[in-house]
Design an enzyme around this catalytic site. Structure first.
Site, PDB file in Angstrom:
ATOM      1  N   ARG A   1       0.863  -1.186   0.000  1.00  0.00           N
ATOM      2  CA  ARG A   1       0.000   0.000   0.000  1.00  0.00           C
ATOM      3  C   ARG A   1       0.902   1.239   0.000  1.00  0.00           C
ATOM      4  NH1 ARG A   1      -4.912  -0.035   3.910  1.00  0.00           N
ATOM      5  NH2 ARG A   1      -5.655   1.404   2.301  1.00  0.00           N
TER       6      ARG A   1
ATOM      7  N   GLN B   1     -15.078   1.539   7.135  1.00  0.00           N
ATOM      8  CA  GLN B   1     -14.285   1.311   8.348  1.00  0.00           C
ATOM      9  C   GLN B   1     -14.979   1.892   9.586  1.00  0.00           C
ATOM     10  OE1 GLN B   1     -13.001   2.408   5.451  1.00  0.00           O
ATOM     11  NE2 GLN B   1     -10.899   1.740   5.144  1.00  0.00           N
TER      12      GLN B   1
ATOM     13  N   ASP C   1      -2.471   8.967   7.917  1.00  0.00           N
ATOM     14  CA  ASP C   1      -1.654   8.000   7.174  1.00  0.00           C
ATOM     15  C   ASP C   1      -0.291   8.550   6.815  1.00  0.00           C
ATOM     16  OD1 ASP C   1      -4.611   7.108   6.659  1.00  0.00           O
ATOM     17  OD2 ASP C   1      -3.296   5.384   6.374  1.00  0.00           O
TER      18      ASP C   1
ATOM     19  N   ASN D   1      -5.359  11.385   5.260  1.00  0.00           N
ATOM     20  CA  ASN D   1      -6.111  10.414   6.062  1.00  0.00           C
ATOM     21  C   ASN D   1      -7.255   9.903   5.188  1.00  0.00           C
ATOM     22  OD1 ASN D   1      -6.524   9.018   8.604  1.00  0.00           O
ATOM     23  ND2 ASN D   1      -8.368  10.235   8.851  1.00  0.00           N
TER      24      ASN D   1
HETATM   25  O1  MRU Z   1      -7.496   2.234   4.243  1.00  0.00           O
HETATM   26  P1  MRU Z   1      -7.241   2.108   5.707  1.00  0.00           P
HETATM   27  O2  MRU Z   1      -8.354   1.442   6.446  1.00  0.00           O
HETATM   28  O3  MRU Z   1      -5.897   1.494   6.010  1.00  0.00           O
HETATM   29  O4  MRU Z   1      -7.191   3.603   6.200  1.00  0.00           O
HETATM   30  C1  MRU Z   1      -7.050   3.876   7.554  1.00  0.00           C
HETATM   31  C2  MRU Z   1      -7.086   5.309   7.869  1.00  0.00           C
HETATM   32  O5  MRU Z   1      -7.201   6.157   7.017  1.00  0.00           O
HETATM   33  C3  MRU Z   1      -6.879   5.674   9.298  1.00  0.00           C
HETATM   34  O6  MRU Z   1      -7.650   6.768   9.645  1.00  0.00           O
HETATM   35  C4  MRU Z   1      -5.407   6.014   9.487  1.00  0.00           C
HETATM   36  O7  MRU Z   1      -4.601   4.975   9.003  1.00  0.00           O
HETATM   37  C5  MRU Z   1      -5.076   6.261  10.879  1.00  0.00           C
HETATM   38  S1  MRU Z   1      -5.065   4.771  11.800  1.00  0.00           S
HETATM   39  C6  MRU Z   1      -4.605   5.117  13.365  1.00  0.00           C
END
Ligand code: MRU
Length: 359
Positions: free
Chosen positions: A90, A198, A239, A249
């Site tokens: 990713r 999520q 992120d 994010n």
């Molecule tokens: O695509 P994801 O589920 O990995 O994205 C997660 C997010 O955007 C979270 O808000 C971010 O990683 C912060 S996690 C503490």
């Protein structure tokens, strides 16, 4: 309070909660091959920036521990392949690359002075150390951030920045947990976070399991509740944070920040120093993962839209000017972020997590 454990290093392999199946089922998967760990990161068995970092570290360690190499020279030849396989999963969460770099440094140190068995042991230990550090980091973020939460009333978050996303108590949700443990009476608005849900699937599950009051809302209710819902603060994870404080994010975070500003609600980002990318000056160059169109056109395999052109960026970038503070394990960065983030990163590099309770 219940805290989920999304990933654990065991003698049988790396064990993860399959987050794709929550909240319907709590299923654990055991991985014994680093390539499987890479697939698990890519396929969202584990997700959330800090948890992706822990998974990356454990994936690299697993590759070394289970490598068929019979000599250090053979292991040295295989190691870059292990690291690049984990790296190509990713692109946005910088914790992934941070963890791989740290594992590379440990490998070089160990390989310079030790035999192959000792290198294997050192790599397994380093991955577990990173996991333990993440737990301590979350606790510190939680304590710094709790002081910014209202005494009572509503707060809002986005996506899932809880235990499932960090392998600790969570960053944004860690702040909320500690604030509640300290006696604040909070109720959390949880946007569902289309298209991957999520918020609905993971944050609602985590808060419910922990007994924290919440209201699940759809993403298009955010403005309404920021205007009418007595929201004292928004707190989200990150992120990747650029040197100027621009923050990538989960998609939808930017519009929440704009609506928070419009309604005079402070908008906070909670993230470890490992989520800072001081090599980039602004959010413009943060790579944004583009995901499959089917995540938008289908729900649980059922088509809900015609076969048309679809956009599905997984993240957006919130400009620093909309962020009231960035809560880290070393303290709260305030604007101008170029200065405050650099200072906190230096503090982190010079020692352990600064725990506000222990100070
Ligand atoms: O695509 P994801 O589920 O990995 O994205 C997660 C997010 O955007 C979270 O808000 C971010 O990683 C912060 S996690 C503490």
């Amino acid at each position: 309070m219940h805290v989920a454990e999304p990933i654990v290093w065991t003698s049988e392999g790396v064990v993860m909660i399959d987050q794709r199946r929550l909240p319907a089922e709590l299923v654990h998967l055991t991985y014994t091959d680093y390539r499987e760990v890479a697939n698990a990161i890519r396929d969202m068995v584990i997700r959330g920036a800090p948890a992706i970092g822990v998974a990356a570290a454990m994936g690299v360690a697993l590759g070394v521990v289970r490598s068929p190499a019979r000599s250090l020279a053979e292991l040295r030849a295989e190691f870059p392949i292990i690291c690049s396989t984990i790296a190509q999963t990713r692109p946005t969460a910088v914790d992934l690359f941070w963890a791989i770099e740290r594992m590379k440094r440990r490998f070089d140190e160990a390989a310079a002075t030790s035999d192959i068995d000792a290198v294997r042991t050192a790599m397994a230990a380093e991955a577990q150390r990173i996991h333990e550090e993440k737990k301590a980091t979350d606790e510190a973020i939680g304590h710094f951030g709790a002081a910014l939460m209202p005494e009572n009333g509503h707060v809002m978050t986005q996506c899932n920045a809880g235990a499932l996303a960090t392998a600790g108590i969570g960053t944004a949700l860690g702040v909320i947990r500690i604030a509640i443990e300290q006696g604040r009476k909070l109720h959390v608005f949880v946007p569902e976070t289309r298209p991957y849900l999520q918020g609905a699937r993971l944050t609602a599950w985590e808060l419910h399991e922990a007994g924290i009051p919440l209201t699940l809302i759809t993403d298009n209710m955010v403005g309404h509740f920021l205007k009418t819902g007595d929201v004292g603060a928004v707190v989200v994870g990150a992120d990747r944070i650029a040197a100027n404080g621009d923050t990538a994010n989960k998609i939808g975070t930017y519009q929440i920040a704009v609506l928070a500003r419009e309604n005079s609600v402070p908008f906070y980002v909670a993230a470890p120093i490992s989520t800072l990318d001081l090599t980039i000056s602004s959010g413009e160059t943060i790579p944004i993962e583009q995901r499959a169109a089917t995540e938008v056109t289908h729900l649980h395999g059922v088509r809900i839209a015609p076969d048309v052109h679809v956009a599905n960026p997984a993240f957006d970038v919130t400009p620093a000017r909309l962020i009231a503070g960035i809560i880290t394990e070393c303290g709260i960065a305030r604007p101008p972020y170029v200065e405050s983030l650099t200072l906190l990163a230096r503090l982190r590099a010079s020692g352990d997590v600064v725990h506000p309770v222990a100070r």
